[in-house]
Design a protein around this motif. Sequence first.
Motif, mmCIF file in Angstrom:
data_model
loop_
_atom_site.group_PDB
_atom_site.id
_atom_site.type_symbol
_atom_site.label_atom_id
_atom_site.label_comp_id
_atom_site.label_asym_id
_atom_site.label_seq_id
_atom_site.Cartn_x
_atom_site.Cartn_y
_atom_site.Cartn_z
ATOM 1 N N GLY A 279 0.644 -1.337 -0.200
ATOM 2 C CA GLY A 279 -0.061 -0.040 -0.082
ATOM 3 C C GLY A 279 1.007 1.247 -0.078
ATOM 4 O O GLY A 279 0.473 2.167 0.391
ATOM 5 N N LEU A 280 2.019 1.090 -0.549
ATOM 6 C CA LEU A 280 3.047 2.441 -0.442
ATOM 7 C C LEU A 280 2.480 3.288 -1.706
ATOM 8 O O LEU A 280 2.978 4.572 -1.778
ATOM 9 N N GLY A 281 2.053 2.846 -2.914
ATOM 10 C CA GLY A 281 1.586 3.526 -3.907
ATOM 11 C C GLY A 281 2.571 3.852 -4.826
ATOM 12 O O GLY A 281 2.646 4.645 -5.780
ATOM 13 N N VAL A 282 3.739 3.192 -4.714
ATOM 14 C CA VAL A 282 5.101 3.235 -5.629
ATOM 15 C C VAL A 282 5.435 1.829 -5.936
ATOM 16 O O VAL A 282 5.004 0.668 -5.186
ATOM 17 N N ARG A 283 6.163 1.602 -6.968
ATOM 18 C CA ARG A 283 6.522 0.361 -7.586
ATOM 19 C C ARG A 283 8.125 0.514 -7.616
ATOM 20 O O ARG A 283 8.862 1.357 -7.764
ATOM 21 N N GLY A 284 8.870 -0.813 -7.911
ATOM 22 C CA GLY A 284 10.235 -0.884 -7.591
ATOM 23 C C GLY A 284 10.780 -0.964 -9.245
ATOM 24 O O GLY A 284 9.701 -1.088 -10.137
ATOM 25 N N VAL A 285 11.793 -1.337 -9.566
ATOM 26 C CA VAL A 285 12.389 -1.516 -10.752
ATOM 27 C C VAL A 285 12.969 -3.121 -10.538
ATOM 28 O O VAL A 285 13.632 -3.440 -9.697
ATOM 29 N N PRO A 286 12.846 -3.946 -11.690
ATOM 30 C CA PRO A 286 13.380 -5.134 -11.687
ATOM 31 C C PRO A 286 14.932 -5.229 -11.331
ATOM 32 O O PRO A 286 15.812 -4.421 -11.756
ATOM 33 N N GLU A 287 15.345 -6.193 -10.528
ATOM 34 C CA GLU A 287 16.828 -6.244 -10.257
ATOM 35 C C GLU A 287 17.311 -7.134 -11.394
ATOM 36 O O GLU A 287 16.809 -8.204 -11.636
ATOM 37 N N PRO A 288 18.452 -6.663 -12.089
ATOM 38 C CA PRO A 288 19.070 -7.557 -12.916
ATOM 39 C C PRO A 288 19.831 -8.781 -12.390
ATOM 40 O O PRO A 288 20.149 -8.751 -11.516
ATOM 41 N N ARG A 289 20.042 -9.755 -13.429
ATOM 42 C CA ARG A 289 20.887 -11.013 -13.037
ATOM 43 C C ARG A 289 22.252 -10.562 -13.736
ATOM 44 O O ARG A 289 22.473 -9.879 -14.356
ATOM 45 N N PHE A 290 23.214 -11.499 -12.796
ATOM 46 C CA PHE A 290 24.509 -11.350 -13.158
ATOM 47 C C PHE A 290 25.061 -12.142 -14.402
ATOM 48 O O PHE A 290 24.733 -13.031 -14.602
ATOM 49 N N GLY A 291 25.789 -11.296 -15.444
ATOM 50 C CA GLY A 291 26.125 -12.185 -16.660
ATOM 51 C C GLY A 291 25.998 -11.393 -17.966
ATOM 52 O O GLY A 291 24.978 -10.411 -17.703
ATOM 53 N N ALA A 292 26.430 -11.794 -18.975
ATOM 54 C CA ALA A 292 26.470 -10.834 -19.960
ATOM 55 C C ALA A 292 25.053 -11.423 -20.785
ATOM 56 O O ALA A 292 24.654 -12.361 -20.703
#
Length: 292
Positions: A279-292
């Motif tokens: 219920g914060l009213g905001v969203r995060g961004v996806p965490e990337p995975r390690f690697g090329a």
Amino acid sequence: MQIDVVIDVKTTLGEGPVWDVDQQRLYFIDSFDGRVFRCTAEGGEVRSWDVPEKIGSIAIRKDGNGAICSLANGLHTLDFKTGEVELIHDPEPGKPKNRLNDGKVDRRGRFVVGSMDTMEEGPNGALYRLDPDFKVTTLDTGIIVSNGPCWSPDDRIFYFADTWSGEIWAYDYDIETGAVANRRTFAKVDTSKGGAADGSTVDAEGYLWNALVYDSKLVRYAPDGSVDRVIDMPVKKVTSVNFGGPDLDILFVTSMAKPPLPRFPGDGVLRGSVFAIRGLGVRGVPEPRFGA
């Protein structure tokens, strides 16, 4: 807004929450007990892996079958299927009183991780970058306790906290090369009141969320460094934060059950829990995975 306990495994030093979008699973660690945990957003389907040393952070690898771990004596791989742990590189073989600590992955698949003085007193730590080809580069030095690495949504700013300096820093970040430059103070924390900057994440609006360890607070900072919001938590020793859930709108918060040094405060029955704030009213961004 609602704060709930997701899972209570009484982590001695819970840290490093990472929501993996592809698996829809939350990973977190017990830094002192040397364990990696995984569960659903509701705290179900719990799985854990033991590692042979204290652990500061993890990064899920590109294939999803393992992780990069910043253990006390270097960077390691962890195979989720076998539980096998293998050394990649120890960047500080001549510093037995140091250990590696907090780390995150940038959107080119590099793992940026810092080290810390285990007594949390001297500026003996450094900031490193592990590239997908396992090359290690030193980015900064003179750090007491490395914490809170994260990036602005446009990748132009890298945030990082030296916990006992009382400052959260911002660097210019070159996403193409992984280089940092122009370190400056983003925000200051009054450590004389007992709290200090621990783990951080950035939401989709570019605001930085930081766990104020030992002071039972989460602070949301605007891009100009001003305080936008403060959330009081049910335990004092909150350690790190990460957005997750199917819509990336749940803020997961780790905590510790036992302080690392006797000068730090104790806590109540919820100590060591992982919390979820809805219920914060905001969203995060996806965490990337390690690697090329």
